[in-house]
Design a protein around this motif. Sequence first.
Motif, mmCIF file in Angstrom:
data_model
loop_
_atom_site.group_PDB
_atom_site.id
_atom_site.type_symbol
_atom_site.label_atom_id
_atom_site.label_comp_id
_atom_site.label_asym_id
_atom_site.label_seq_id
_atom_site.Cartn_x
_atom_site.Cartn_y
_atom_site.Cartn_z
ATOM 1 N N ASN A 415 -12.413 9.709 -3.645
ATOM 2 C CA ASN A 415 -12.121 8.685 -2.657
ATOM 3 C C ASN A 415 -12.102 9.195 -1.367
ATOM 4 O O ASN A 415 -11.162 9.079 -0.625
ATOM 5 C CB ASN A 415 -11.008 7.764 -2.901
ATOM 6 C CG ASN A 415 -10.999 6.838 -4.102
ATOM 7 O OD1 ASN A 415 -11.910 6.100 -4.064
ATOM 8 N ND2 ASN A 415 -10.364 7.327 -5.158
ATOM 9 N N SER A 424 -8.438 7.295 3.228
ATOM 10 C CA SER A 424 -9.270 6.937 2.311
ATOM 11 C C SER A 424 -9.698 5.508 2.249
ATOM 12 O O SER A 424 -8.651 4.798 2.453
ATOM 13 C CB SER A 424 -8.790 7.607 1.004
ATOM 14 O OG SER A 424 -7.881 7.132 0.451
ATOM 15 N N PRO A 425 -10.674 4.954 1.535
ATOM 16 C CA PRO A 425 -10.744 3.476 1.321
ATOM 17 C C PRO A 425 -9.579 2.864 0.871
ATOM 18 O O PRO A 425 -9.105 1.899 0.985
ATOM 19 C CB PRO A 425 -12.140 3.284 0.500
ATOM 20 C CG PRO A 425 -12.776 4.866 0.748
ATOM 21 C CD PRO A 425 -11.836 5.829 1.076
ATOM 22 N N VAL A 426 -8.773 3.627 -0.468
ATOM 23 C CA VAL A 426 -7.808 3.028 -1.062
ATOM 24 C C VAL A 426 -6.661 2.735 -0.214
ATOM 25 O O VAL A 426 -6.054 1.953 -0.100
ATOM 26 C CB VAL A 426 -7.610 3.953 -2.116
ATOM 27 C CG1 VAL A 426 -6.351 3.355 -3.104
ATOM 28 C CG2 VAL A 426 -8.706 4.434 -3.157
ATOM 29 N N ARG A 428 -6.868 2.507 3.223
ATOM 30 C CA ARG A 428 -7.347 1.668 4.075
ATOM 31 C C ARG A 428 -7.028 0.116 3.553
ATOM 32 O O ARG A 428 -6.514 -0.771 4.100
ATOM 33 C CB ARG A 428 -8.492 1.698 4.503
ATOM 34 C CG ARG A 428 -8.897 2.967 5.385
ATOM 35 C CD ARG A 428 -10.611 3.192 5.569
ATOM 36 N NE ARG A 428 -10.400 4.281 6.462
ATOM 37 C CZ ARG A 428 -11.313 4.227 7.539
ATOM 38 N NH1 ARG A 428 -12.497 3.544 7.349
ATOM 39 N NH2 ARG A 428 -11.595 5.551 8.263
ATOM 40 N N GLN A 429 -7.454 0.034 2.163
ATOM 41 C CA GLN A 429 -7.178 -1.459 1.785
ATOM 42 C C GLN A 429 -5.805 -1.583 1.424
ATOM 43 O O GLN A 429 -5.189 -2.889 1.936
ATOM 44 C CB GLN A 429 -7.963 -1.255 0.277
ATOM 45 C CG GLN A 429 -8.404 -2.590 -0.032
ATOM 46 C CD GLN A 429 -9.157 -2.464 -1.451
ATOM 47 O OE1 GLN A 429 -9.175 -1.413 -2.091
ATOM 48 N NE2 GLN A 429 -9.401 -3.642 -2.026
ATOM 49 N N ALA A 430 -4.995 -0.830 1.025
ATOM 50 C CA ALA A 430 -3.462 -0.985 0.864
ATOM 51 C C ALA A 430 -2.954 -1.448 2.199
ATOM 52 O O ALA A 430 -1.968 -2.414 2.243
ATOM 53 C CB ALA A 430 -2.933 0.134 0.379
ATOM 54 N N ALA A 432 -4.249 -2.796 4.948
ATOM 55 C CA ALA A 432 -4.743 -4.146 5.104
ATOM 56 C C ALA A 432 -3.606 -5.292 4.322
ATOM 57 O O ALA A 432 -3.609 -6.247 4.938
ATOM 58 C CB ALA A 432 -6.258 -4.259 5.033
ATOM 59 N N GLY A 433 -3.615 -4.733 3.125
ATOM 60 C CA GLY A 433 -2.947 -5.859 2.256
ATOM 61 C C GLY A 433 -1.545 -5.836 2.737
ATOM 62 O O GLY A 433 -0.980 -7.045 2.914
ATOM 63 N N THR A 434 -0.768 -4.788 2.953
ATOM 64 C CA THR A 434 0.524 -4.872 3.540
ATOM 65 C C THR A 434 0.674 -5.658 4.981
ATOM 66 O O THR A 434 1.601 -6.414 5.060
ATOM 67 C CB THR A 434 0.996 -3.468 3.437
ATOM 68 O OG1 THR A 434 0.922 -2.888 2.520
ATOM 69 C CG2 THR A 434 2.412 -3.396 4.205
ATOM 70 N N LEU A 522 -9.280 0.659 13.109
ATOM 71 C CA LEU A 522 -9.272 -0.251 11.677
ATOM 72 C C LEU A 522 -8.574 -1.519 11.966
ATOM 73 O O LEU A 522 -8.777 -2.717 11.333
ATOM 74 C CB LEU A 522 -8.616 0.506 10.491
ATOM 75 C CG LEU A 522 -9.397 1.737 10.206
ATOM 76 C CD1 LEU A 522 -8.539 2.407 9.106
ATOM 77 C CD2 LEU A 522 -10.733 1.162 9.401
#
Length: 747
Positions: A415, A424-426, A428-430, A432-434, A522
């Motif tokens: 990743n 990493s994308p993982v 970044r996604q986490a 965003a969720g938080t 981001l």
Amino acid sequence: MPAHHANSRATGAAAPRPLVRVLLPLPLPEPYDYRAGAHPDLAPGDFVVVPLGRREVIGVVWGPGEGAVEEARLKDVVERLDAPPMPEVLRRFVEWVAGYTLSPLGAVLRMAMSVPAALAPPRPIAAWRLAEGVAGRLGSEDRESQGLRLTPARRRVVEALAGGPPRSAAEIARDAGVGVGVVKGLAEAGVLVPVSLPPPAAFARPDGQRQGPPLSPPQAVAAGALSAAVTKGGFSATLLDGVTGSGKTEVYFEAIAAALRAGRQVLVLLPEIALSAQWLERFTMRFGTRPAVWHSDLTAAERRVTWRAVARGEARVVVGARSALFLPYPELGLIVVDEEHDGAFKQEDGVIYQARDMAVVRAHLGGIPIVLVSATPSLETMQNVAAGRYRALHLPDRHAGASLPRVEAIDMRVNPPPRQSWLSPVLRQALAGTLAAGEQAMLFLNRRGYAPLTLCRACGHRLQCPNCTAWLVEHRLSRRLQCHHCGFMTPLPEQCPSCGVPGKFAPCGPGVERLAEEVAALFPQARSAIMTSDTITGPLSAAEIVRRVQAREVDLLIGTQIVAKGHHFPLLTLVGIVDADLGLHGGDLRAAERTYQLLHQVAGRAGRAERPGRVLLQTYDPNHPVMQTLVSGDRDRFLENEAEDRRRSGMPPFGRLAALILSGPDGDSVDAAARALGRTAPQGDGILVLGPAPAPLAVLRGRHRRRLLLKCRRDQSPQALIRHWLAEVKLPGNVRLQVDIDPYSFL
Ligand code: ADP
Ligand code: ZN
């Protein structure tokens, strides 16, 4: 009997010789003889002024004179200072530390006399009382001859004083509701006379009777065991081992309460006292008043007041950095070392010592208990537990059912982040969720500044410190390049100093500032803050950022290891470790242990309240034992494997190490001296000397450095070997030798 009572004035001799040995706080190996002169009853521990050359110096009476020097050539003690004598146990401690670290006795004494100004008697407060008979003449104004003729204002002053104790002019003026001039006028008229009052106590007494919160059963067991050790007295060493958030602080607060009730002083050592605003707040809540604080950022006046309050037994609890070990406690009854595994306990310059280890020695000399506290104890301490020298108490769970965070490794080979970015994308996604859930996140990267390396794209030249073997680190916020070893600073040059091409500099790699840039791109809505030693310069700025995070003024905290320290942020649910592999490289014997401790501590910031926490480790080596252990939580197996490696190789804590560091402005003389030392290195069964070799930091602050490393068995004494070794060597004047027993830094 407490050790401080052993400061007996009797020497046993029928006619005491009028000579005393006085140790001076200067890099001298031993005390010097002086004639007691006008002070025949001087006793060990007394602070005295003695002549030294043309100066006068404050020193400590160390014992009766030896008489090796002809008496006529000795000088007289000038004066005995009116200060509490240095306790016997502190004098023994100074001797012990000097012997262990191979430092001059006087250099260690200097650490115990860091505030000479505190030895002068505190300035009394100038106060005023009524002159004799004034009160009686108040009501007799009609009889002119004896009566007092007073203006109403003056009369109020006399009345205010008649009913109470002497006070300062300002207090009298306030109590009487008049200007200070009125008080002064009465003093000039002789109606008020001056008196001196002792200064008020600088520290209120923490209350050991106050109830703490109800403890869980495991907490109560641990607290009971610690309190019993305190009440019983005598030396004992206990490891308080519990996961982050399990209530270790709450538990050792109970031991502090027990010591206070027993009438003893307490010392708590913290690795970063300047960052401990939350700790101080908790202490104040629990005990009703702030403890005395001791660290290098105190003002001269604070140091003076605190030192004296400790010496007089007025400061009952001291929380401090390493140097607090050398304060003159007359009644110390408990030492606590919080985060005992922390590398900050090692002092790396001057007298090089490990404060945690010396704290154990201090407890032993004082015959008192010591508690070592950690969620990730050092291998040294674990080995002492395994060998039965220390006892261990365990707190297995987080308080109030808060769960430990879930830790996952992100394989960066699978990743990878986009080019010139670090998340990493993982992750970044986490993030965003938080943020979408209204919770807080923290990104950890142990690199200050914008980029650790700047190079010229035209010729490949790397910008280096002129004084050190180190790259310059770009700091964009302060618009400077900085050396993190010597503090050298310079603006980014316009053109490359090597090829002269302008404007071709490229930053390489990330620091927290660069990370903040990526985060801002981001998540433009998120409010982020950077927490490093550049932004946190003292207790005030530390408290301010903690407040901002707690008040939800910050969504995303980006920081270096400073963020790992003990903060409790209830809404922080995601921790991203940007470069988990960072500490693993370089040949440090504790690299894996330290990386594990640091990352575990950082991970422990997540999910400390009701909401569960999540930790993401970005690593290129997810199979590394450190990463696997952080994910699995199987700390003890990791430590056993580490211990096995060290046992096999005879490394600490199973063998002993000492480093010799030679340095000087001239590389050739340092080299020659190092080779000479190498030729006479000790030999024998179990002894190994590595080097001389250029230090990894081959030049530091313009001084060339060479290292030798002595390794021996646990049952051998590196001090004895080195003493013997150095006795035969004469170093040139421009080469300095530092001895580092039990080295933690190999730079
Ligand atoms: P540690 O030092 O092990 O990280 P702390 O002592 O800081 O743990 O405790 C974590 C949090 O839980 C703190 O906010 C603390 O006040 C709270 N806590 C721990 N034990 C108790 C208890 N028995 N009662 C109430 N609160 C507790
Ligand atoms: Zn430098």
